[in-house]
Design an enzyme around this catalytic site. Structure first.
Site, PDB file in Angstrom:
ATOM      1  N   ASP A 146       0.868  -1.171   0.000  1.00 24.89           N
ATOM      2  CA  ASP A 146       0.000   0.000   0.000  1.00 24.89           C
ATOM      3  C   ASP A 146       0.919   1.240   0.000  1.00 24.89           C
ATOM      4  OD1 ASP A 146      -2.156   1.707   0.020  1.00 24.89           O
ATOM      5  OD2 ASP A 146      -3.179   0.741   1.693  1.00 24.89           O
TER       6      ASP A 146
HETATM    7  C1  BGC Z   1      -5.091   3.215   0.358  1.00 25.13           C
HETATM    8  C2  BGC Z   1      -5.302   2.199  -0.735  1.00 25.13           C
HETATM    9  C3  BGC Z   1      -5.161   2.830  -2.089  1.00 25.13           C
HETATM   10  C4  BGC Z   1      -3.803   3.511  -2.174  1.00 25.13           C
HETATM   11  C5  BGC Z   1      -3.495   4.111  -3.526  1.00 25.13           C
HETATM   12  C6  BGC Z   1      -3.852   4.071   0.140  1.00 25.13           C
HETATM   13  O1  BGC Z   1      -3.830   5.148   0.999  1.00 25.13           O
HETATM   14  O2  BGC Z   1      -5.012   2.550   1.600  1.00 25.13           O
HETATM   15  O3  BGC Z   1      -6.557   1.591  -0.587  1.00 25.13           O
HETATM   16  O4  BGC Z   1      -5.318   1.870  -3.092  1.00 25.13           O
HETATM   17  O5  BGC Z   1      -3.743   4.513  -1.179  1.00 25.13           O
HETATM   18  O6  BGC Z   1      -4.220   5.231  -3.783  1.00 25.13           O
END
Ligand code: BGC
Length: 765
Positions: free
Chosen positions: A288
């Protein structure tokens, strides 16, 4: 080397994968041969580059090659980019990769396409409340078609984290509390995004997230510590991730939280033993956002150490941290990461690109014409409207207040009553928010002159301006009104005085749920409650249209208000869909997928709990000393899992099993007769629950094992049957073996998880 460049050139300009042999004889390479040949030409730096996933940063149309990230792309230091859209811009960036980097390897282009693209469907919690797998699959298919028309080939969805804690803001992004339903939805979403052929230009590579257990943070506070037994993980939280893997999901995203004291991003047991060895996952794993960097904050090592730990644990792609880019070469030189592990990771990234067809045509998703024909189309918007209407959950409808008559005057009152930008809900990054249809506009456009629709705001979202700012980020403003509370209220009462019916549009703003939007208090904000009380005092009929991204505590409202329609955040077609339901063009058919508690103190609360050694039994509602209960609250929730009313009534009768014994490889059939005994046509979600009465480990009092959404015209009757096999009776025992144990099982079929009538059968081996 020149030979390889000729090869990759050939690959890029032809539609089949061809290679030049020394004797000039053309041969078709298998995927493995192709990837191995490419890998053999790569330097260590280029390999590491494939594992790097930055955001698009400063790229603007026409300026791509002068952006910071372009330099890295040219140097082969980027495997994919995210947060970038439009076929034009993506084509420009892809061109840099395939024309100016040494090996001309195309890039992946990712985005959070979570519940639709420009055409936005209800938030995932709402989508799950449809219990309609074909609508859900179709929503993902439409999202894929629209996003791919805008150049994107990879979505960070589905999010399948089970959660039993509505304080956690991201319950809005998942499918609720149940592992079985969550698994069915996970499969439907993967099918919808990826289709049958990933290389088609209207499908996307899906990414199941957040692996794992992200929905169980302590205190419901986002990113907080998770700690749970393995048996609970396997039985109650893992199934939807596994279902997505079984459905062929191409990628997995690691979660931010720790598991057994090790951040998921660096957890080898999770990423390698469970995901690869037990589940045979053969796609790639991405972290993530800054997941690797955050391992330093978790306190498990310096930048080089955490990057090596993540790669060795089973992570293939590093989102934003640049830990791989900056430290893995050194780790390889120092023997902390093997070349074999780097190669293995690169193979998986190249394999995804191959499956997407990017080596055949890197511009496959960059058709400059498709954005005019495939995005925000009338057909897509109609699907979104229909889906939204099916996601609404009718929580109360005393004396048939709903549906409303299409005549007279309706006063729409409340901060959510005419606000477009809050309609799509959280995580709707590609939506043009101002194009969404708010309730007042929707009513006017559907009802035309038949109903006189008035509007007043009545109150701000919350009393505290600083809180409102935190709750309306990313442009999701509610246009705070600086008049006094009394002035706003008086205006609303004046408008209400002219109406026959009041529709109070209240609840949360869309950014009160979602990432980093945890709450400790789960009521409708008090300033809106005061407004509601004042509206009720007028004595006119009041319908509460509730906007929310999570289960709320609604005890007072459930006592005072005659009709409550929970509409979550319905998407771009919000106002139209709500009107369709309020005025009876459709009957509500959504059912809750997460329990609505009576108070925050009951959390975590969920239907498939264990009995305990001191169950309260059927004295529920009365306190009993030395039983499992509270001295100041009941045990049962306000609205149980699976609950939702219709304008019509469904009567269940004649629950039957085809046999009272089932052999190991046999099956039995459970059936029930359902009659639409009310005054409207409608849809019902028929739910099958099973209880395993005695186990080698304690088993839940009830578990969902099947459901069917049926349509019955007024007066119509149907026998609904479910087949039960040994597979449905299996669970993970204390050795984490997936088995069914002989003994007695109870079968329930009902309209929600509160169903009490059952028929027993024996599993005999
Ligand atoms: C979130 C994810 C997301 C990623 C990319 C993160 O802050 O937890 O769910 O896919 O950002 O945008």
């Amino acid at each position: 080397m020149r030979l390889f460049q000729a090869l990759i050139f050939t690959i890029l300009i032809t539609t089949s994968v061809l290679a030049q042999k020394g004797n000039n004889q053309k041969v078709t390479l298998s995927k493995t041969e192709f990837i191995e040949q490419l890998l053999s030409k790569m330097t260590l730096e280029e390999k590491i580059g494939q594992l790097n996933l930055p955001t698009s940063g400063d790229i603007t149309t026409g300026q791509a090659s002068s952006s910071d990230v372009a330099k890295n792309i040219k140097e082969g230091k980027v495997g994919g980019l995210f947060n970038i859209k439009t076929a034009e811009k993506i084509r420009e960036v892809q061109k840099i990769a395939v024309e100016q980097s040494r090996l001309k390897i195309p890039l992946l282009f990712g985005m959070d396409v979570i519940h639709g693209y420009e055409t936005t469907f209800p938030i995932p919690l709402g989508l799950s409340s449809t219990w309609n797998l074909s609508l859900i699959e179709r929503s993902a298919q439409i999202a894929a078609k629209e996003a791919s028309a805008d150049g994107i080939n990879w979505t960070f969805s589905p999010m399948v984290d089970i959660s039993r804690d509505p304080r956690w803001g991201r319950v809005s992004e998942g499918s609720g509390e149940d592992a079985y339903l969550g698994s069915e939805i996970a499969k439907a979403m993967v099918r919808g995004y990826q289709g049958k052929d990933l290389s088609l230009n209207n499908t996307l590579l899906a990414c199941v997230k957040h692996f794992a257990l992200y929905g169980a943070p302590e205190g419901g506070r986002d990113y907080n510590t998770v700690d749970m037994s393995r048996i609970r993980m396997y039985n109650e939280y893992f199934p939807p991730y596994k279902a997505a893997v079984d459905a062929g999901v191409g990628s997995v995203m690691a979660s931010f939280n720790e598991i057994d004291g090790i951040p998921a991003t660096g957890n080898k047991w999770l990423m390698t033993d469970v995901l690869r060895k037990q589940w045979n996952f053969n796609g790639f794993v991405v972290t993530d956002y800054t997941g690797i960097q955050e391992m330093m904050e978790h306190g498990v090592g310096d930048f080089q150490t955490v990057s090596a730990t993540a790669l060795n644990a089973g992570i293939e792609m590093d989102m934003v941290s640049e830990g791989f880019l900056k430290t893995v070469k050194k780790s390889v030189e120092e023997g902390k990461v093997s070349m074999e592990r780097v190669d293995q990771a690169v193979r998986l990234i190249l394999s995804a690109k191959y499956d997407l067809g990017l080596f055949d045509d890197p511009y496959r998703y960059c058709d400059l014409k498709r954005n005019k024909t495939d995005i925000f189309t009338v057909a897509h918007r109609n699907e979104a409207r229909k889906t939204a209407a099916e996601s609404f959950v009718l929580l109360k409808n005393d004396k048939g207040l709903l549906p409303l008559k299409k005549s007279g005057t309706v006063a729409v009152i409340g901060p959510l009553g005419n606000n477009a930008v809050n309609m799509p809900g959280t995580w709707s990054v590609a939506t043009k928010h101002e194009k969404a249809i708010p309730l007042e506009d929707g009513m006017k456009s559907v009802l035309g002159k038949s109903v006189n629709v008035l509007y007043a705001k009545g109150s701000n979202l919350v009393a505290d301006a600083a809180y409102e700012e935190r709750a309306t980020m990313f442009g999701k403003t509610l246009y705070r009104d600086n008049r006094s509370k009394e002035e706003l209220l008086n205006e609303a009462l004046q408008v209400a005085s002219k109406a026959d019916v009041i529709v109070a549009a209240l609840g949360e703003s869309s950014e009160m749920s979602g990432e980093s939007s945890s709450r400790t208090e789960l009521g409708i904000p008090s300033v809106q409650k005061e407004l509601l009380d004042a509206l009720l005092k007028t004595g006119k009929p009041v319908v509460l249209v509730l906007f929310t991204g999570r289960p709320l505590v609604l005890v007072e409202e459930s006592q005072k208000v005659a009709a409550i329609l929970n509409v979550w955040f319905p998407g771009t077609e919000a106002g139209l869909a709500i009107t369709d339901i309020l005025f009876g063009d459709e009957s509500p058919s959504g059912k809750l997928t997460a329990t609505f508690p009576r108070s925050v103190g009951q959390i975590p609360i969920y239907y498939n709990a264990k009995n305990t050694g001191r169950p309260l039994g059927n004295t529920e509602g009365k306190f009993e000393k030395f039983k499992t209960n509270y001295i100041d609250e009941r045990n049962e929730p306000l609205y149980p899992f699976g609950f939702g009313l219709s304008y019509t009534q469904f009567t269940y009768a004649n629950l039957q099993l085809s046999a009272d014994k089932m052999r190991s490889n046999g099956k039995i059939t459970a059936s029930v007769e359902i009659t639409n005994t009310g005054n409207y046509d409608g849809k019902e979600v028929v739910q099958l629950y099973i209880r395993d009465v005695v186990g080698s480990v304690t088993r839940p009092i009830k578990e969902l094992k099947g459901f069917q959404k049926i349509y019955l015209a007024k007066g119509q009757k149907q026998t609904v049957t479910f087949e039960i096999t040994e597979e449905d009776l299996k669970f993970y025992n204390s050795e984490l073996e997936f088995i069914a144990e002989p003994g007695t099982f109870h079968v329930f079929i009902g309209t929600n998880s509160d169903v009490t009538e059952y028929k027993p059968f024996e599993l005999v081996k």
